[in-house]
Design a protein around this motif. Structure first.
Motif: not given
Length: 496
Positions: A1-9, A47-60
């Motif tokens: 789990x992470x809240x930060x990622x690098x987008x290619x553009x 990495x890809x974007x996900x949302x937990x069952x509690x509604x938390x947005x993160x990157x996995x």
């Protein structure tokens, strides 16, 4: 789990920000085809974007990812980082998650910066165990790059708390924000006490420098534990300094007053010592005169008895010679009441040098004046302690600097005085006098007879020593009692 990622553009994107931190929407990276080109800036894996069952947005991390520091972090650690970032924004700062330092020398969980660029503070969420040395080294590494740091934990008792600028957090029931539980204090009523505050309030004060780290010099008020480093306002640091200066001033005044009292007391003691020197010299001169007078007559019977039968006298004379360099003999004035039942030990000039085994119950008047200036030798350590205890109890008969006492270990058994621990309290005592390893009939008397100066009386009724005046009533030894009590016969009185 992470809240930060690098987008290619787009560059770095943050899952917790509504616009991802780059003016884009979450829907542009979540469940899109083809997948958004996201990678981990820690290990470089996809990495890809996900949302937990509690509604938390993160990157996995995508499947097959290598071991990555971000991937090993717990959910609790990520959530605390997210709360730190949101509270920093509520406090008016710009907050960046998992920000790297120059040259990747360090990585901050949350890097809070002034929108005007005046300061930067790392907010560290520390839930895992860490040593004091490691947390201090990481703090110093960030400080070297001009970044201050504040460490946070929501665990009950983190052992490193206070080692570096730090705060323990807790979430009160029914409250939206985390609250400060330990580490924020104010100085009040001569000690530090905890200050309640929410996490956004604390960060607002810290960013504005309204509170600063401080090493307390006075203790925390119970029940809070004292920490090496706390957060407080500058005015409270000033209040503590003022308090300590006032305490030091009071200590100096008290010390000076006690020193003056001690000097006055010592001056009075010196005056007393000077007067005592005169009275002691007079008492010694009178005792010497009495000894010289006794030498003009044949030796008395009490002198002969003390010299031959008093247990420990010879050892006392040897001690005087070996340890004090005084060659002494038993004084011919033995039996004089000024020696309080003890045996005078006089030097070759007939001057009393010591007294052997005086009775503490008879130290008064002339006896006190003389014994206060002489060495007192006792047949055992117990006798020495008994005399000193009695002197401490009767302050009137205790010299200002105490008695000079010593002791020998006299051989046990045989004739001589051996004081018991109890005194006779019988209404009708049945007395015998212990003289020369024999028992003689005795009875209570109004005055102490000469024999009582050297020997002791015992009560056959209770088996205790008799401390009051007594006299011998017979010159023939009586049978020593064994078993049942007996009534002593009345014998003709002696000539003592």
């Amino acid at each position: 789990m992470a809240f930060r990622a690098v987008h290619a553009q787009w560059g770095i994107v943050f899952s917790h920000l509504p616009d991802l931190g780059c003016g884009r929407l979450w829907g542009e990276v979540w469940k899109v085809k083809p997948p958004a080109p996201l990678t981990c800036d820690e290990c470089g894996h996809g990495m890809y974007a996900k949302i937990s069952q509690a509604g938390l947005r993160f990157f996995a991390h995508a499947p097959g990812a290598p071991t990555c520091a971000l991937g090993l972090e717990s959910v609790a650690h990520h959530l605390l980082k997210l709360e730190l970032a949101n509270s920093a924004r509520d406090a008016g700062a710009h907050a960046e998650l998992e920000a790297r330092g120059p040259g990747a020398a360090w990585r901050a969980d949350v890097l809070a910066t002034d929108p005007a660029g005046a300061w930067a503070t790392a907010l560290e969420a520390q839930l895992a165990p860490i040593t004091d040395a490691d947390i201090t080294a990481r703090t110093e590494k960030m400080r070297a790059d001009g970044v201050t740091s504040i460490w946070f934990s929501d665990r009950p008792r983190p052992p490193w708390l206070g080692t570096v600028p730090s705060i323990r957090l807790e979430r009160p029931e029914g409250v939206k924000h985390l609250a400060v539980a330990e580490g924020l204090v104010k100085f009040e009523s001569r000690s530090w006490k905890a200050v309640p505050a929410s996490l956004p309030e604390f960060l607002t004060w810290a960013f504005a420098r309204r509170i600063v780290p401080h090493s307390p010099r006075t203790p925390m008020r119970y029940p809070w534990r004292s920490l090496a480093t706390v957060w407080t306002a500058p005015q409270y640091i000033t209040a503590e300094t003022t308090h300590l200066e006032e305490e030091e001033r009071r200590r100096r005044i008290y010390k000076d007053r006690m020193a003056a009292l001690q000097r006055e007391k010592e001056k009075k003691r010196e005056q007393i010592r000077a007067r005592n020197a005169v009275t002691r010299a007079k008492a010694l001169a009178e005792a010497t005169a009495a000894e010289q007078d006794a030498r003009t007559r044949p030796p008395g019977r009490l002198w002969q008895v003390a010299r031959v039968f008093r247990r420990g006298v010879n050892q006392a004379l040897a001690k005087l010679a070996e340890e004090h360099g005084i060659t002494a003999t038993v004084g011919l004035s033995t039996g004089d009441p000024r020696y309080a039942g003890g045996v005078p030990l006089v030097d070759e000039h007939g001057v009393p040098a010591a007294v052997f085994d005086p009775d503490p119950g008879r130290v008064r008047g002339e006896a006190f004046l003389l014994l206060a200036g002489l060495l007192l030798i006792f047949p055992s350590k117990a006798d020495q302690r008994r005399f000193e205890n009695a002197a401490n109890t009767k302050k009137k008969h205790r010299p200002i600097d105490g008695y000079r006492t010593d002791y020998i270990e006299a051989p046990t058994g045989g004739p001589g005085r051996a004081w018991g621990d109890r005194s006779c309290t019988c209404a009708t005592p049945q007395l015998v006098a212990k003289i020369q390893n024999a028992e003689y009939a005795a009875e209570p008397s109004e005055q102490t007879c000469p024999a009582a100066s050297l020997f002791r009386a015992e009560c056959r009724a209770c088996g205790s020593r008799y401390d009051k005046p007594w006299r011998r009533t017979g010159s023939t030894p009586v049978p020593q009692q064994r078993g049942a009590k007996s009534v002593l016969p009345k014998l003709p009185p002696s000539n003592e």
